[in-house]
Write a protein that holds these residues in place. Sequence first.
Motif, PDB file in Angstrom:
ATOM      1  N   PHE A 177     -13.688  -1.776   0.395  1.00 14.45           N
ATOM      2  CA  PHE A 177     -13.081  -0.614   1.033  1.00 14.45           C
ATOM      3  C   PHE A 177     -12.302  -0.966   2.291  1.00 14.45           C
ATOM      4  CE2 PHE A 177     -16.582   1.081  -1.526  1.00 14.45           C
ATOM      5  CZ  PHE A 177     -15.851   1.950  -2.326  1.00 14.45           C
ATOM      6  N   ASN A 178     -12.254  -2.259   2.647  1.00 13.45           N
ATOM      7  CA  ASN A 178     -11.312  -2.714   3.663  1.00 13.45           C
ATOM      8  C   ASN A 178     -10.052  -3.271   3.019  1.00 13.45           C
ATOM      9  OD1 ASN A 178     -12.795  -1.952   5.842  1.00 13.45           O
ATOM     10  ND2 ASN A 178     -13.613  -3.977   6.300  1.00 13.45           N
ATOM     11  N   PRO A 192       0.806  -1.226   0.000  1.00  9.56           N
ATOM     12  CA  PRO A 192       0.000   0.000   0.000  1.00  9.56           C
ATOM     13  C   PRO A 192       0.838   1.275   0.000  1.00  9.56           C
ATOM     14  CG  PRO A 192      -0.975  -1.589   1.476  1.00  9.56           C
ATOM     15  CD  PRO A 192       0.352  -2.164   1.043  1.00  9.56           C
ATOM     16  N   ALA A 193       1.940   1.287   0.746  1.00 11.90           N
ATOM     17  CA  ALA A 193       2.812   2.464   0.754  1.00 11.90           C
ATOM     18  C   ALA A 193       3.400   2.708  -0.634  1.00 11.90           C
ATOM     19  CB  ALA A 193       3.936   2.284   1.775  1.00 11.90           C
ATOM     20  N   ILE A 251      -6.771  -1.238  -2.555  1.00 11.54           N
ATOM     21  CA  ILE A 251      -7.713  -0.288  -3.131  1.00 11.54           C
ATOM     22  C   ILE A 251      -7.667   1.040  -2.379  1.00 11.54           C
ATOM     23  CG2 ILE A 251     -10.168   0.185  -3.513  1.00 11.54           C
ATOM     24  CD1 ILE A 251     -10.558  -2.720  -4.143  1.00 11.54           C
ATOM     25  N   ILE A 252      -7.601   0.966  -1.057  1.00 12.27           N
ATOM     26  CA  ILE A 252      -7.534   2.187  -0.246  1.00 12.27           C
ATOM     27  C   ILE A 252      -6.312   3.018  -0.620  1.00 12.27           C
ATOM     28  CG2 ILE A 252      -7.196   3.073   2.101  1.00 12.27           C
ATOM     29  CD1 ILE A 252      -8.822   0.688   3.106  1.00 12.27           C
ATOM     30  N   SER A 253      -5.174   2.376  -0.778  1.00 10.65           N
ATOM     31  CA  SER A 253      -3.943   3.107  -1.082  1.00 10.65           C
ATOM     32  C   SER A 253      -3.990   3.725  -2.476  1.00 10.65           C
ATOM     33  CB  SER A 253      -2.734   2.173  -0.962  1.00 10.65           C
ATOM     34  OG  SER A 253      -2.855   1.068  -1.845  1.00 10.65           O
ATOM     35  N   ILE A 254      -4.554   2.995  -3.450  1.00 13.08           N
ATOM     36  CA  ILE A 254      -4.636   3.520  -4.815  1.00 13.08           C
ATOM     37  C   ILE A 254      -5.574   4.722  -4.876  1.00 13.08           C
ATOM     38  CG2 ILE A 254      -5.442   3.009  -7.159  1.00 13.08           C
ATOM     39  CD1 ILE A 254      -4.477   0.114  -6.656  1.00 13.08           C
ATOM     40  N   PHE A 256     -10.042  -5.410  -8.553  1.00 11.75           N
ATOM     41  CA  PHE A 256     -10.246  -5.826  -7.169  1.00 11.75           C
ATOM     42  C   PHE A 256     -11.676  -5.543  -6.718  1.00 11.75           C
ATOM     43  CE2 PHE A 256      -5.475  -5.142  -6.095  1.00 11.75           C
ATOM     44  CZ  PHE A 256      -5.172  -6.246  -6.863  1.00 11.75           C
ATOM     45  N   GLY A 257     -12.212  -4.376  -7.124  1.00 13.91           N
ATOM     46  CA  GLY A 257     -13.586  -4.045  -6.761  1.00 13.91           C
ATOM     47  C   GLY A 257     -14.584  -4.988  -7.394  1.00 13.91           C
ATOM     48  N   LEU A 258     -14.382  -5.310  -8.682  1.00 15.89           N
ATOM     49  CA  LEU A 258     -15.267  -6.237  -9.376  1.00 15.89           C
ATOM     50  C   LEU A 258     -15.192  -7.622  -8.749  1.00 15.89           C
ATOM     51  CD1 LEU A 258     -17.187  -6.652 -11.755  1.00 15.89           C
ATOM     52  CD2 LEU A 258     -15.193  -7.115 -13.202  1.00 15.89           C
TER      53      LEU A 258
END
Length: 329
Positions: free
Chosen positions: A187-188, A44-45, A192-195, A141-143
């Motif tokens: 959203f956990n 994520p970083a 995805i959060i990092s992008i 990832f969302g799909l």
Amino acid sequence: MNILSVIAPLILVALLGFVLCKSNKLNKSQLDALSKFTFFYSIPAFLFYQMANADFSGMMDPKFFAGFYLPLLCCYLLAGLGNYFFHKKYRKNYPASAVFALGASYSNTVIVGLPVLLMVIGEQVVALVFLIITFHSTLLFGLTSAIAARGQAPEQTGSENTSADTSPGSAPKRNNFDWQGFFKQTFNNPLIISILSGLVFNLLAIPLPGVILDALVLLGKPAITLALFILGASLAYYRVRNEINFIMLASIFKLLVLPGLVYVAALYLFRLEPMIITVLVILSASPIGVNAYLIAKMQEVHQETLAGAVVVSTVMSVFTIPAWLWLLG
């Protein structure tokens, strides 16, 4: 151009992880701890820093996105249907079909695609590459999370899958989309959060203190190496031969079908410039990304398949990427 010089180090890092685990120099609990650090912090970083600092100016042509993402979604759909109807163990299993589709369409753009394009074209492709892959992980990832959440809804009742298929009372629950499960899984997801966070900081031009940027660089530097190492180490615990047919199927989809669809769409449908076509095709022709395997671990399906497919597709790409470059001229 020697593609082997780009691919060989990736294979050697994965091989080191495999040898250390196979020889019991690294045990399962140690590997799990290393995986958690890599997936939740280091990668994520790395993604946040890259997204927050990418230069997207002057490259917002919708045709670029359409030439890459329309074939990508077609490949995802075809691969998912293949698993859904033909896999013996995971037949009619939504999470497994989504994970397999992810593996058959998710490209190793940063580790393989970008270095190859830098060698072939030069540094002018960097901004375009990050523009194209901005929504790559988020979309797939969302799909995958959405489809997996739909398939997990019947399991929350405590009944078995077989009874859910045959019981008349379970049908409405299978047809209702599990929005709570979708948002929780999507959203956990730290990737995805990092992008998305990096994209927001980029678009809003939010400055970050130098010390924070330096810390992100340090934290993200080992991300790719650790991901490859974990992939190789995990192969020591899986019987990859049990999934050889779908490993090969995922690799063929990723290395031949997807770039073929991108090539046709970019050249004949959208009539893009040769350099743009080369960028799109090589990004799509890159081997399966390691993060697809990490998603498989989170969903607890197709771990063996994707672990093997990442390695097999990486080895095969030594031959397929030069072939695509020859075709592109």
